[in-house]
Design a protein around this motif. Structure first.
Motif, PDB file in Angstrom:
ATOM      1  N   ARG A 220       0.822   5.282   0.226  1.00  0.00           N
ATOM      2  CA  ARG A 220      -0.074   6.378   0.593  1.00  0.00           C
ATOM      3  C   ARG A 220       0.244   7.654  -0.185  1.00  0.00           C
ATOM      4  O   ARG A 220       1.397   8.005  -0.373  1.00  0.00           O
ATOM      5  CB  ARG A 220       0.074   6.644   2.091  1.00  0.00           C
ATOM      6  CG  ARG A 220      -0.926   7.656   2.574  1.00  0.00           C
ATOM      7  CD  ARG A 220      -1.012   7.655   4.062  1.00  0.00           C
ATOM      8  NE  ARG A 220      -1.804   8.791   4.494  1.00  0.00           N
ATOM      9  CZ  ARG A 220      -2.098   9.034   5.737  1.00  0.00           C
ATOM     10  NH1 ARG A 220      -1.668   8.230   6.684  1.00  0.00           N
ATOM     11  NH2 ARG A 220      -2.829  10.089   6.064  1.00  0.00           N
TER      12      ARG A 220
ATOM     13  N   GLU B 164      -9.180   4.363  -2.724  1.00  0.00           N
ATOM     14  CA  GLU B 164      -8.070   3.510  -3.139  1.00  0.00           C
ATOM     15  C   GLU B 164      -8.005   3.548  -4.664  1.00  0.00           C
ATOM     16  O   GLU B 164      -9.027   3.396  -5.331  1.00  0.00           O
ATOM     17  CB  GLU B 164      -8.256   2.060  -2.662  1.00  0.00           C
ATOM     18  CG  GLU B 164      -7.123   1.160  -3.166  1.00  0.00           C
ATOM     19  CD  GLU B 164      -7.115  -0.207  -2.485  1.00  0.00           C
ATOM     20  OE1 GLU B 164      -6.766  -0.273  -1.296  1.00  0.00           O
ATOM     21  OE2 GLU B 164      -7.465  -1.201  -3.156  1.00  0.00           O
TER      22      GLU B 164
ATOM     23  N   THR C  53      -7.571  -4.075   0.109  1.00  0.00           N
ATOM     24  CA  THR C  53      -7.720  -2.691   0.578  1.00  0.00           C
ATOM     25  C   THR C  53      -7.303  -2.689   2.048  1.00  0.00           C
ATOM     26  O   THR C  53      -7.085  -3.745   2.635  1.00  0.00           O
ATOM     27  CB  THR C  53      -9.187  -2.194   0.486  1.00  0.00           C
ATOM     28  OG1 THR C  53      -9.949  -2.852   1.517  1.00  0.00           O
ATOM     29  CG2 THR C  53      -9.796  -2.487  -0.872  1.00  0.00           C
TER      30      THR C  53
ATOM     31  N   ASN D 247      -5.322   9.139  -0.106  1.00  0.00           N
ATOM     32  CA  ASN D 247      -5.573   8.001  -0.998  1.00  0.00           C
ATOM     33  C   ASN D 247      -4.522   6.917  -0.789  1.00  0.00           C
ATOM     34  O   ASN D 247      -3.418   7.177  -0.339  1.00  0.00           O
ATOM     35  CB  ASN D 247      -5.519   8.441  -2.464  1.00  0.00           C
ATOM     36  CG  ASN D 247      -6.728   9.298  -2.839  1.00  0.00           C
ATOM     37  OD1 ASN D 247      -7.721   9.338  -2.111  1.00  0.00           O
ATOM     38  ND2 ASN D 247      -6.635   9.980  -3.958  1.00  0.00           N
ATOM     39  N   ILE D 248      -4.931   5.694  -1.152  1.00  0.00           N
ATOM     40  CA  ILE D 248      -4.004   4.565  -1.134  1.00  0.00           C
ATOM     41  C   ILE D 248      -3.851   4.085  -2.577  1.00  0.00           C
ATOM     42  O   ILE D 248      -4.850   3.838  -3.259  1.00  0.00           O
ATOM     43  CB  ILE D 248      -4.570   3.399  -0.269  1.00  0.00           C
ATOM     44  CG1 ILE D 248      -4.713   3.816   1.195  1.00  0.00           C
ATOM     45  CG2 ILE D 248      -3.720   2.150  -0.424  1.00  0.00           C
ATOM     46  CD1 ILE D 248      -3.425   3.801   1.984  1.00  0.00           C
TER      47      ILE D 248
ATOM     48  N   LYS E  12     -12.200   3.940   0.164  1.00  0.00           N
ATOM     49  CA  LYS E  12     -11.406   2.818   0.685  1.00  0.00           C
ATOM     50  C   LYS E  12      -9.996   3.306   1.041  1.00  0.00           C
ATOM     51  O   LYS E  12      -9.084   2.517   1.243  1.00  0.00           O
ATOM     52  CB  LYS E  12     -11.315   1.690  -0.364  1.00  0.00           C
ATOM     53  CG  LYS E  12     -12.634   0.961  -0.580  1.00  0.00           C
ATOM     54  CD  LYS E  12     -12.960   0.102   0.619  1.00  0.00           C
ATOM     55  CE  LYS E  12     -14.255  -0.683   0.421  1.00  0.00           C
ATOM     56  NZ  LYS E  12     -14.661  -1.340   1.678  1.00  0.00           N
ATOM     57  N   GLY E  13      -9.849   4.625   1.119  1.00  0.00           N
ATOM     58  CA  GLY E  13      -8.554   5.213   1.476  1.00  0.00           C
ATOM     59  C   GLY E  13      -8.459   5.481   2.970  1.00  0.00           C
ATOM     60  O   GLY E  13      -9.112   4.837   3.781  1.00  0.00           O
TER      61      GLY E  13
ATOM     62  N   PHE F 117       0.843  -1.200   0.000  1.00  0.00           N
ATOM     63  CA  PHE F 117       0.000   0.000   0.000  1.00  0.00           C
ATOM     64  C   PHE F 117       0.877   1.248   0.000  1.00  0.00           C
ATOM     65  O   PHE F 117       1.730   1.411   0.873  1.00  0.00           O
ATOM     66  CB  PHE F 117      -0.894   0.028   1.242  1.00  0.00           C
ATOM     67  CG  PHE F 117      -1.910  -1.068   1.294  1.00  0.00           C
ATOM     68  CD1 PHE F 117      -2.975  -1.107   0.386  1.00  0.00           C
ATOM     69  CD2 PHE F 117      -1.831  -2.076   2.254  1.00  0.00           C
ATOM     70  CE1 PHE F 117      -3.929  -2.119   0.435  1.00  0.00           C
ATOM     71  CE2 PHE F 117      -2.772  -3.089   2.311  1.00  0.00           C
ATOM     72  CZ  PHE F 117      -3.821  -3.122   1.402  1.00  0.00           C
TER      73      PHE F 117
END
Ligand SMILES: [Zn+2]
Ligand SMILES: [Zn+2]
Length: 401
Positions: free
Chosen positions: A295, A358, A321, A299-300, A345-346, A293
């Protein structure tokens, strides 16, 4: 260090300060005859006296040297008589002033009215720079430290590493920090009424060492006046009112904290002086990277491989996620590098009270063909699917042979 301070050359020659060159010469001749070693064999006192008289005459008979002496109470070769940059050269006989910034020294002396004095330095109420302080003390000046004013304690800075998941979910950490705390014995006043403490400034020696360029001074400690002891000082904190202690501080790391964030813990800096408020503790958070992941703000970003058939036919695939697995619909005809957004989903942002997204970037993974059946199918595909994939390139490139 040789002592050149407070030698009164006028007194040595027995002349007035306003004496002219002629009077000085006459006085010198008279005294030189009287104390000459040849006329006083074996008389140490006379010999010393003779040297002093010679030294005095050497300075006072020279207009320039006399000017310097009148102004500063001593003579040294690298002090010019009327300010200006000091000439280079030695310091024969005098203290070691090499490397000392005399231009600065002179400016300060002129500023603080040193020129009006005779031998020695005048006390002024103004506090000068460090050079003046040093010389003031060196030549017997200096003044006792003023009563301590209430002062806010200093802020403290700490760095803290947290891992990716701690930063996403937030965490509670216990930090052991070293901070100055108010002394319990004297409640920060620094005085006990009856105790005697070892002076913290000089550690009881009564002298402190100060450096100014190449010069090193052993000065009488101002705090205790050279006694090495502080009367009525709290013995626990030695009159400081504060003690250095290791303190456990609970710090809440908020959910979604970003790398480089600076958290403030109010009142957990150093204790204040003489009843002043404490400073704050600042914690700079560094978030360790996650192997998968990435960052970016809230957001991812992730990268996920697709097979050729998934990309061509479309598919529903599972992607990771920070909440766990999620389904992502891949439309048919998806190309390499295409990006898909999974909303909210971040990372949670307390400031915005919302979550980032995400971003899933897909890349095509060509089949690693190891069996004849797959090879056949791909050959068949090549025959059926006859799109000229590079035609776009040729339309842009003119090749001349
Ligand atoms: Zn001291
Ligand atoms: Zn105390």
């Amino acid at each position: 260090m040789p002592s050149t301070a407070k030698k009164d050359y006028y007194e040595a020659l027995g002349v007035a300060r306003a004496a002219d060159t002629d009077e000085i010469r006459k006085a010198y001749r008279k005294l030189a005859r009287k104390y000459h070693p040849d006329l006083n064999p074996g008389d140490k006192a006379a010999e010393e006296r003779f040297k002093t008289v010679q030294e005095a005459y050497d300075i006072l008979s020279d207009d320039n040297k006399r000017k310097v002496y009148d102004q500063y109470g001593f003579y040294s070769d690298n002090i010019p008589p009327n300010g200006g940059p000091p000439p280079g050269g030695g310091t024969a006989g005098g203290p070691n002033f090499e490397g000392f910034d005399f231009a600065e020294f002179l400016r300060q002396q002129q500023q603080y009215g040193g020129a009006s004095g005779g031998a020695g330095f005048e006390e002024t109420d103004r506090s000068g720079g460090s050079f003046r302080d040093i010389f003031g003390q060196f030549f017997g000046g200096g003044k006792a430290r003023q009563a301590v004013q209430p002062e806010r304690g200093a802020d403290l800075e700490y760095g803290l590493n947290v891992d990716f998941w701690q930063s996403i979910r937030g965490t509670q950490v216990k930090l052991n920090i070293s901070r100055q705390e108010t002394c319990d014995t004297c409640h920060g006043t620094g005085s006990s009424g009856k105790g005697v403490a070892v002076c913290p400034e000089c550690d009881g020696s009564g002298t402190v060492t100060q450096m100014a360029s190449a010069m090193k001074f052993n000065l009488t400690c101002n705090r205790c006046g050279g006694t090495g002891r502080l009367k009525n000082a709290c013995p626990t904190c030695r009159g400081e009112g504060r003690l250095s202690r290791s303190d456990a501080v609970e710090v809440r790391i908020p959910q979604g904290v970003a790398s480089g964030s600076r958290l403030r813990v109010a009142g957990k800096g150093n204790a204040g002086v003489a009843g002043g408020p404490p400073g704050d503790l600042y914690i700079t958070v560094r978030v360790e990277e996650h192997p998968f992941f990435k960052r970016e703000g809230d957001n991812i970003n992730i990268q996920v491989p697709l097979t050729v058939s998934e990309a061509g036919l479309g598919a529903k695939i599972e992607v990771p996620t920070i909440d766990g697995r999620a389904l992502l619909k891949i439309p048919q005809g998806t190309q390499n590098g295409q990006k898909f957004r999974l909303r909210e989903k971040g990372v949670f942002s307390g400031k915005k009270n919302s979550r980032g997204d995400e971003i899933v970037e897909v890349f095509l993974q060509a089949p690693d063909v190891r069996d004849e059946r797959t090879r056949e199918l791909l050959r068949e595909l090549a025959q059926v699917h006859t799109v000229e994939v590079r035609s776009d390139i040729w339309s842009k490139v003119q090749v001349t042979v």
